[in-house]
Design a protein around this motif. Structure first.
Motif, mmCIF file in Angstrom:
data_model
loop_
_atom_site.group_PDB
_atom_site.id
_atom_site.type_symbol
_atom_site.label_atom_id
_atom_site.label_comp_id
_atom_site.label_asym_id
_atom_site.label_seq_id
_atom_site.Cartn_x
_atom_site.Cartn_y
_atom_site.Cartn_z
ATOM 1 N N LEU A 1 10.093 -0.364 -5.052
ATOM 2 C CA LEU A 1 11.515 -0.504 -4.726
ATOM 3 C C LEU A 1 11.833 -1.913 -4.228
ATOM 4 C CD1 LEU A 1 12.311 2.926 -3.026
ATOM 5 C CD2 LEU A 1 13.092 2.105 -5.267
ATOM 6 N N ILE A 2 10.908 -2.520 -3.491
ATOM 7 C CA ILE A 2 11.112 -3.901 -3.043
ATOM 8 C C ILE A 2 11.034 -4.848 -4.233
ATOM 9 C CG2 ILE A 2 10.254 -5.712 -1.530
ATOM 10 C CD1 ILE A 2 11.606 -3.257 -0.168
ATOM 11 N N GLN A 3 10.128 -4.563 -5.161
ATOM 12 C CA GLN A 3 10.074 -5.352 -6.390
ATOM 13 C C GLN A 3 11.410 -5.260 -7.125
ATOM 14 O OE1 GLN A 3 7.556 -3.758 -9.477
ATOM 15 N NE2 GLN A 3 7.210 -5.778 -10.415
ATOM 16 N N LEU B 1 2.957 4.746 2.999
ATOM 17 C CA LEU B 1 4.329 4.472 3.425
ATOM 18 C C LEU B 1 5.130 5.725 3.732
ATOM 19 C CD1 LEU B 1 5.315 1.511 1.074
ATOM 20 C CD2 LEU B 1 4.600 1.431 3.469
ATOM 21 N N ASN B 2 4.649 6.890 3.313
ATOM 22 C CA ASN B 2 5.363 8.152 3.555
ATOM 23 C C ASN B 2 6.787 8.066 2.997
ATOM 24 O OD1 ASN B 2 3.084 9.275 4.863
ATOM 25 N ND2 ASN B 2 3.640 8.182 6.750
ATOM 26 N N ASP B 3 7.803 8.237 3.863
ATOM 27 C CA ASP B 3 9.184 8.240 3.378
ATOM 28 C C ASP B 3 9.813 6.845 3.349
ATOM 29 O OD1 ASP B 3 9.150 10.994 3.040
ATOM 30 O OD2 ASP B 3 9.842 11.385 5.092
ATOM 31 N N GLN B 4 9.052 5.821 3.685
ATOM 32 C CA GLN B 4 9.592 4.467 3.665
ATOM 33 C C GLN B 4 9.608 3.930 2.242
ATOM 34 O OE1 GLN B 4 7.381 2.190 6.600
ATOM 35 N NE2 GLN B 4 7.187 4.009 7.860
ATOM 36 N N ASP C 1 0.886 -1.177 0.000
ATOM 37 C CA ASP C 1 0.000 0.000 0.000
ATOM 38 C C ASP C 1 0.913 1.213 0.000
ATOM 39 O OD1 ASP C 1 -1.686 2.097 0.539
ATOM 40 O OD2 ASP C 1 -2.135 1.484 2.597
ATOM 41 N N ASP C 2 1.365 1.614 -1.178
ATOM 42 C CA ASP C 2 2.368 2.664 -1.266
ATOM 43 C C ASP C 2 1.858 4.013 -0.771
ATOM 44 O OD1 ASP C 2 4.081 0.811 -2.211
ATOM 45 O OD2 ASP C 2 4.230 1.591 -4.251
#
Length: 294
Positions: free
Chosen positions: A220-222, A212-215, A208-209
């Motif tokens: 990026l994990i993909q 995530l705010n600044d995380q 759930d992008d």
């Protein structure tokens, strides 16, 4: 995943955990070690003959439970075609260390029985630090205790694989769902799970992008997994979806996933006890194997 620890208990769910441990050993040519998980005996602080009788009865029950657990482990490993190997014995103080450990030089899976007496949750957590993976049962009132799972999760320093309360087919982990919520716990879980991810036919990052705010985002994990050669996709959920264990399980089922990766207790346990949380919901309802780390 070469060193696998799995406690054996006498409730019905324990067989499922043992079979999953055997499957992991077959897949990665690993070595399984099992022991009888049991509570310490009652301590008799009086000279009352009745108290002595109770204590002797408890010791007898512990021996019986240990024998039943060993027979269960031996039967399951035999049925799963995992041969027995000599149990590892630590060298005495000052003695030379052995050149290798049981199963280490083998090209295939193996298992051994640790006959330690009165080994409880504390032993499981501490001893798990010597293994790559601890396999436990999903907690249920009529089965495994939540304290057993949490001891392995918080005290071993490594990941746990949670067996659902029913048989799991051989070759589980062909489709892996990764519940990405931006947490360090989930990032650590992904790192521990790399052997499973590399052997999977399909990996889907559920994220759930928007929350995530600044995380790091799911994208990026993909990218991280794709660079490791993992066949990975991305599935974005509506806002707040990744915070719901029920939604995660629903999405995993829709994808046909047969393994779920999830960082454990990314909110505090106390908060989850009071308000609920994704980890607690998954631990109470998951019907597929779950790989977790904290």
């Amino acid at each position: 995943m070469k060193a696998i620890l799995v406690p054996a208990e006498t409730h019905g769910d324990s067989e499922h955990a043992l079979r999953m441990a055997a499957e992991v050993a077959r897949r990665f040519a690993g070595h399984v070690e099992s022991f009888a998980l049991q509570l310490p005996p009652l301590v008799n602080l009086t000279w009352d003959p009745a108290g002595v009788a109770i204590m002797n009865g408890a010791e007898f029950d512990h021996r019986r439970i240990r024998d039943e657990a060993r027979r269960l482990a031996a039967r399951v490993m035999s049925e799963e075609d995992v041969p027995i190997a000599p149990a590892f014995e630590e060298p005495a103080a000052g003695a030379a260390a052995p050149s290798d450990a049981p199963g280490e030089a083998s090209a295939g899976p193996s298992w051994a029985w640790n006959d330690r007496t009165m080994a409880g949750d504390a032993f499981l957590g501490a001893y798990g630090r010597a293994f790559d993976l601890t396999v436990v049962c999903r907690p249920r009132p009529e089965g495994a205790s939540i304290t057993t799972l949490e001891s392995a999760l918080f005290e071993s320093g490594g990941p746990i694989l949670i067996a659902p309360p029913h048989p799991v087919s051989r070759g589980f982990g062909r489709t892996v769902a990764v519940a990405w919520n931006g947490s360090s716990e989930t990032a650590r879980t992904i790192a521990f799970a790399r052997p499973f991810l590399r052997s999977a036919e399909r990996v889907v990052v559920i994220a759930d992008d928007g929350g995530l705010n600044d995380q790091p985002s799911g994208a990026l994990i993909q990218r991280r997994l794709a660079r490791c050669g993992v066949p990975v996709e991305l599935k974005l959920l509506p806002a707040g979806g990744i915070r719901s264990g029920e939604q995660i399980l629903k999405e995993a089922a829709a994808l046909g996933a047969d393994l779920l990766l999830k960082g454990a207790y990314t909110q505090s346990r106390l908060r989850q006890m009071i308000f609920g949380g994704a980890t607690s919901q998954i631990l109470s309802k998951a019907e597929l194997p779950v790989f977790m780390a904290h």
